[in-house]
Design an enzyme around this catalytic site. Structure first.
Site: not given
Ligand code: UFG
Length: 344
Positions: A127, A152, A156, A182
């Site tokens: 991400s 979170y 990643k 996104n």
């Protein structure tokens, strides 16, 4: 013979769109999903769209023996696309250990099982969160990794490192890390799309639910940021374009075209859009009026981020193609479909 690919989290939002594109490109897909955040009916929808029913195994990636059995049941799997993960930023702050266990152990299990079953390629869902608030925009793959804002986000970062360390240690694995911006929108058939549990935390599902009358009002989190209209800026990428990036990345791994054993690509459009611009574009492209109000800032929000996708464009040979108007219309069509089938 068709090449076999294992897709973890294949009934989820990005996973399901990727399964469709893989099957359309001639791959045979085995989905593994514990259905913790998705519905098994997605397998029917994938079959409806592609005419091919992917194999489905309800297994949790945390279950080492269960995953081992899947690799044994389907011999000759050549690549893994690893989507399965917990992904709610707020929840990760409340339940960090759950996030670290789910997201880290799942990947570790795969990296241990892959060499055992002669599987060499993995694509990992990373991400743009790894860049935090970039100092330079648009952000390239060589921008520094910033301290994660949430457990979170940290999973990643750590998972990227786990893959790099494993390969550096001599494991015969090859990897492509895709850093998504996104992802939004839904398949043009409106048969698959994003299905958030409970009250959506992300902008687009909240927006389409508000437009449908399920939510009263969309809150715009802040209009006093250092951006042209004061609202935050993101790079919204159409989920089908994102899914296609996985197919191209898998071809690249399996055809041995990688220049490095681990490669990293930004998957974004290169176009930054503010929350207010997005709302107005939604209204214009769907003709649906949206009830919204400006409220205070949301804690931990990045002010502005958008991709420099040049490396993905030139090296991977992938480019985002959809217009934002078509993408937003697809999100709306999906919301209408959910109403029609009585899900929301
Ligand atoms: N927003 C609103 N109102 C809402 C929801 C969101 O104004 O009800 C705004 C946010 O403030 C932000 C933008 O819409 O400016 C996008 O917010 P999202 O929650 O949809 O997406 P984020 O960029 O915050 O988060 C996404 C993913 C995360 C990931 C993060 C960084 O959801 O998983 O990008 O990569 F960590």
């Amino acid at each position: 013979m068709k090449k076999r690919i294992l897709v973890t989290g294949g009934t989820g939002y990005i996973g399901s769109h990727t399964v469709v594109e893989l099957q359309n490109s001639g791959y045979e897909v085995i989905i593994v999903d514990n259905l913790s955040n998705s519905r098994v009916e997605v397998v029917d929808s994938i079959e409806q769209i592609t005419g091919i029913r992917p194999a489905f195994e309800k297994v949790d990636c945390l279950d080492y023996e269960g995953m081992d059995a899947v690799f044994t049941k389907y011999p000759g799997i050549q690549g893994v696309i690893h989507f399965a993960a917990s992904k709610a930023v707020g929840e990760s702050v409340e339940k960090p250990l759950m996030y670290y266990r789910n997201n880290l152990v799942s990947l570790i299990n795969l990296l241990e099982l892959m060499p055992k079953h002669n599987v060499s390629g993995i694509i990992f869902s990373s991400s743009c969160t790894v860049y935090g608030q970039p100092d330079v925009l648009p952000v390239t793959e060589s921008a520094p990794i910033k301290t994660a804002e949430s457990p979170y986000g940290n999973t990643k970062q750590v998972n990227e490192e786990i893959i790099c360390d494993t390969i550096a240690s001599g494991s015969p694995i090859r990897a492509i890390l895709l850093r998504y911006f996104n992802p939004i929108g839904a398949h043009p058939s409106a048969l698959i799309g994003e299905l958030p549990n409970g009250v959506p935390q992300n902008l687009i599902p909240y927006l389409t639910q508000t437009a449908m009358g399920i939510r009263e009002k969309l809150s715009v989190f802040g209009d006093d940021y250092d951006t042209p209209d004061g609202s935050c800026i993101r790079d919204y990428i159409y989920v089908v374009d994102l899914a296609k990036a996985h197919v191209i990345a898998m071809n690249r791994i399996l055809e041995g075209k990688q220049k490095e054993k681990v490669e990293v690509f930004n998957v974004g459009t290169g176009r930054g859009l503010s929350v207010l611009e997005l709302i107005h574009t939604f209204e214009e492209s769907t003709g649906v009026k949206l009830n919204y109000q400006i409220v205070g800032r949301r804690q931990g929000d990045i002010v502005k981020v958008w991709a420099d996708p040049t490396f993905a464009n030139n090296e991977l040979g992938w480019k985002a193609e959809a217009t934002i108007e078509d993408t937003l219309r697809s999100a709306w069509n999906w919301q209408v479909h959910l109403r029609e089938i009585g899900v929301q």
